[in-house]
Structure formats: structure tokens, C-alpha cells
Design an enzyme around this catalytic site. Structure first.
Site, PDB file in Angstrom:
ATOM      1  N   PHE A  15       0.839  -1.205   0.000  1.00 46.08           N
ATOM      2  CA  PHE A  15       0.000   0.000   0.000  1.00 46.08           C
ATOM      3  C   PHE A  15       0.871   1.251   0.000  1.00 46.08           C
ATOM      4  O   PHE A  15       0.597   2.208  -0.713  1.00 46.08           O
ATOM      5  CB  PHE A  15      -0.909  -0.007   1.234  1.00 46.08           C
ATOM      6  CG  PHE A  15      -1.600   1.306   1.484  1.00 46.08           C
ATOM      7  CD1 PHE A  15      -2.825   1.588   0.904  1.00 46.08           C
ATOM      8  CD2 PHE A  15      -1.019   2.267   2.308  1.00 46.08           C
ATOM      9  CE1 PHE A  15      -3.462   2.806   1.129  1.00 46.08           C
ATOM     10  CE2 PHE A  15      -1.647   3.481   2.547  1.00 46.08           C
ATOM     11  CZ  PHE A  15      -2.865   3.750   1.953  1.00 46.08           C
ATOM     12  N   THR A  61       7.509  -2.404   8.641  1.00 43.28           N
ATOM     13  CA  THR A  61       6.397  -3.338   8.804  1.00 43.28           C
ATOM     14  C   THR A  61       6.930  -4.664   9.338  1.00 43.28           C
ATOM     15  O   THR A  61       8.127  -4.783   9.677  1.00 43.28           O
ATOM     16  CB  THR A  61       5.629  -3.503   7.475  1.00 43.28           C
ATOM     17  OG1 THR A  61       4.432  -4.242   7.712  1.00 43.28           O
ATOM     18  CG2 THR A  61       6.462  -4.221   6.416  1.00 43.28           C
ATOM     19  N   LYS A  65       8.805  -4.221  13.445  1.00 44.31           N
ATOM     20  CA  LYS A  65       8.280  -3.049  14.149  1.00 44.31           C
ATOM     21  C   LYS A  65       8.831  -2.922  15.570  1.00 44.31           C
ATOM     22  O   LYS A  65       8.875  -1.807  16.103  1.00 44.31           O
ATOM     23  CB  LYS A  65       6.746  -3.090  14.186  1.00 44.31           C
ATOM     24  CG  LYS A  65       6.100  -2.763  12.855  1.00 44.31           C
ATOM     25  CD  LYS A  65       4.596  -2.604  13.012  1.00 44.31           C
ATOM     26  CE  LYS A  65       3.953  -2.134  11.723  1.00 44.31           C
ATOM     27  NZ  LYS A  65       2.529  -1.830  11.882  1.00 44.31           N
ATOM     28  N   ASP A 105       0.482   4.265  13.449  1.00 49.61           N
ATOM     29  CA  ASP A 105      -0.688   3.381  13.385  1.00 49.61           C
ATOM     30  C   ASP A 105      -1.751   3.852  14.373  1.00 49.61           C
ATOM     31  O   ASP A 105      -2.949   3.839  14.075  1.00 49.61           O
ATOM     32  CB  ASP A 105      -0.293   1.938  13.719  1.00 49.61           C
ATOM     33  CG  ASP A 105       0.502   1.271  12.616  1.00 49.61           C
ATOM     34  OD1 ASP A 105       0.326   1.659  11.442  1.00 49.61           O
ATOM     35  OD2 ASP A 105       1.299   0.374  12.921  1.00 49.61           O
ATOM     36  N   GLY A 131       1.202  -7.107  16.946  1.00 55.15           N
ATOM     37  CA  GLY A 131       1.775  -5.769  16.897  1.00 55.15           C
ATOM     38  C   GLY A 131       0.766  -4.686  16.578  1.00 55.15           C
ATOM     39  O   GLY A 131       0.773  -3.607  17.189  1.00 55.15           O
ATOM     40  N   ALA A 132      -0.134  -4.944  15.630  1.00 50.47           N
ATOM     41  CA  ALA A 132      -1.129  -3.939  15.252  1.00 50.47           C
ATOM     42  C   ALA A 132      -2.069  -3.646  16.405  1.00 50.47           C
ATOM     43  O   ALA A 132      -2.539  -2.517  16.586  1.00 50.47           O
ATOM     44  CB  ALA A 132      -1.918  -4.412  14.039  1.00 50.47           C
ATOM     45  N   TYR A 209      -8.039  -4.276   5.178  1.00 50.96           N
ATOM     46  CA  TYR A 209      -8.637  -3.455   4.121  1.00 50.96           C
ATOM     47  C   TYR A 209      -8.751  -4.202   2.800  1.00 50.96           C
ATOM     48  O   TYR A 209      -9.308  -3.677   1.833  1.00 50.96           O
ATOM     49  CB  TYR A 209      -7.830  -2.166   3.925  1.00 50.96           C
ATOM     50  CG  TYR A 209      -6.428  -2.379   3.378  1.00 50.96           C
ATOM     51  CD1 TYR A 209      -6.155  -2.278   2.018  1.00 50.96           C
ATOM     52  CD2 TYR A 209      -5.377  -2.693   4.228  1.00 50.96           C
ATOM     53  CE1 TYR A 209      -4.886  -2.484   1.522  1.00 50.96           C
ATOM     54  CE2 TYR A 209      -4.102  -2.900   3.745  1.00 50.96           C
ATOM     55  CZ  TYR A 209      -3.861  -2.793   2.389  1.00 50.96           C
ATOM     56  OH  TYR A 209      -2.597  -3.006   1.901  1.00 50.96           O
TER      57      TYR A 209
END
Length: 249
Positions: A15, A61, A65, A105, A131-132, A209
Site C-alpha cells: 500500500f 512493517t 516493528k 498506526d 503488533g497492530a 482493508y
């Protein structure tokens, strides 16, 4: 020509690269480039920016991270609390290179979620603890939303998926999927929760997404819930990255 890039491993569809190159073209920015750097060993990352003085920043990424933090000289407050970095600035002065890490983020998630919140969204269930998810926890704390972590194992969360009941789902009007379940190409999968507990007061947010509507979101929409995917979060964090890099130029 200044240089920016994304490090991670492996790197497939990005992205970030598409977004920034389109942005540069639309805005007539001709003095900076953005490229992908599939880096398995962080020593290779160090070689990239040390050998080429044109690098001014990177996105980071998975799986780096957290481990990239060992190479950084400074962390922003949110990166310190989240314990993860997805944006790095590189500044050079008299032959010395200084790296600072940020986490955007959290910014992207918070600012994409906030407009959808109502007084009913005071408690949340967060599916996943990777992580997210750390950026999501941080943002929920800022928004004064209490949350419970749902994990496959008891020792990595507050609840396991097996412990979820329709009542627990019904009592928590904000449901956030931070797991990769449902990501393309596995679009026929979704978190295993009692979806019958969802009603029209619920808000379902999926960090995924691709696809645009995951099965998780589809099941929520069919029960009258508001839904949101992670696309705007990506755009907001990308613009925040750009602002941070520009301040450092």
C-alpha cells in the site's frame, strides 16, 4: 534526490509504495522517491541508510516493528508506550546519523474511529494481540474506552474465543478485529464469535482493508451494525508519516 522506503520481510503488495508514488505524482513532488526494501536481517537495513546519504526516512512493517527499535537513538512518546515503530526519520549532522522512531498506526486508528463513536461505545472487545493491536490498545486508552483482549490462549488475553457468549458480545458495542483472519485470499474466514449478539447499536472495525468488506464486517452489517475497514486508517497514518518526515527534512 531524497529517498524514502519500506522495510519488512517478506514484502509483497505494498500500500505504502503505491500511495506515496501516486501522491508525489499528483502533487508534483519530483525530488523524492519511495521504494521497497525486503530486509530479513536488520544489519542489511543499517547498510542501506549508511551507504546512501540520500535516505531521510523509512516505514517499518512486520517482522521489524519492534526489533528495529534497537537501532534507534530516540523514540516518540507513543512509540515508547506502544513498544512498536512503523515510521523512522534519519537526520545527519557533521557525519553523525541519528534515527528517531514513531508509531503512526495509533494516529490512523484513533482518527478514523473517533467520528463513528457514540455514547454507547464505552467498552470494546479487541480480537487479537499482535503488533497492530498494541496501537489499538493505546488509542482506546486515549479515548477512555475500556477494553478486553480476546485471544486464542488464556495467557495472552483477558478472554478466549471459547469463553465468548452472546451476552458478552451484546454488552460490548465496539468490536475490533486486529487479527489477520479474513485477509485476502482467505476471505471466507472470520473471527469465531457469537455474531447473534450483534445489534444495530454495535460498531465493528476491522483493521483489514483487503477485501474491502471482510466476512466479519459483512456479518455485522447484516445485523444492523455500523462497520469500518482499515483503509482510512492506512491513509491517515501515511499522511502522518509524511508530515513527520517533512518536519525532519
Amino acid at each position: 534526490m531524497k529517498k524514502l522506503g519500506l522495510i519488512g520481510f517478506p514484502l509483497g503488495h505494498s500500500f505504502s509504495k503505491k500511495y506515496y508514488l501516486n501522491k508525489f505524482e499528483k502533487e508534483g513532488i519530483t525530488d523524492i522517491d519511495y521504494e521497497l526494501y525486503p530486509v530479513e536481517d536488520l544489519n542489511d537495513f543499517r547498510n542501506i541508510y549508511e551507504r546512501d546519504q540520500q535516505f531521510v526516512g523509512f516505514n517499518v512493517t512486520i517482522p521489524h516493528k519492534r526489533n528495529v527499535m534497537t537501532l534507534l537513538d530516540e523514540l516518540s512518546d507513543e512509540a515508547t508506550e506502544i513498544n512498536a515503530v512503523n515510521c523512522v526519520t534519519i537526520q545527519r549532522d557533521n557525519g553523525k546519523t541519528r534515527l528517531k522512531g514513531f508509531n503512526t498506526d495509533a494516529y490512523g486508528f484513533e482518527h478514523s474511529l473517533h467520528p463513528l463513536l457514540t455514547e454507547k461505545h464505552r467498552t470494546a472487545l479487541v480480537f487479537g494481540n499482535g503488533g497492530a493491536a498494541q496501537a489499538v490498545y493505546y488509542s482506546l486508552k486515549k479515548l477512555n474506552i475500556s477494553y478486553q483482549i480476546v485471544s486464542r490462549h488464556k495467557d495472552t488475553g483477558d478472554l478466549t474465543y471459547d469463553e465468548l457468549t452472546e451476552k458478552i458480545i451484546a454488552d460490548n458495542k465496539l468490536l475490533i478485529n486486529c487479527s489477520p483472519v479474513g485477509t485476502f485470499p482467505d476471505t471466507d474466514q472470520c473471527p469465531q464469535i457469537p455474531y447473534d449478539g450483534i445489534g444495530d447499536a454495535h460498531l465493528l472495525y476491522d483493521l483489514i482493508y483487503n477485501p474491502e468488506e471482510t466476512l466479519f464486517l459483512k456479518k455485522g452489517r447484516e445485523r444492523g451494525a455500523a462497520i469500518k475497514n482499515g483503509h482510512e486508517m492506512l491513509i491517515l497514518q501515511a499522511e502522518r508519516n509524511w508530515a513527520i518526515w517533512n518536519e525532519a527534512f
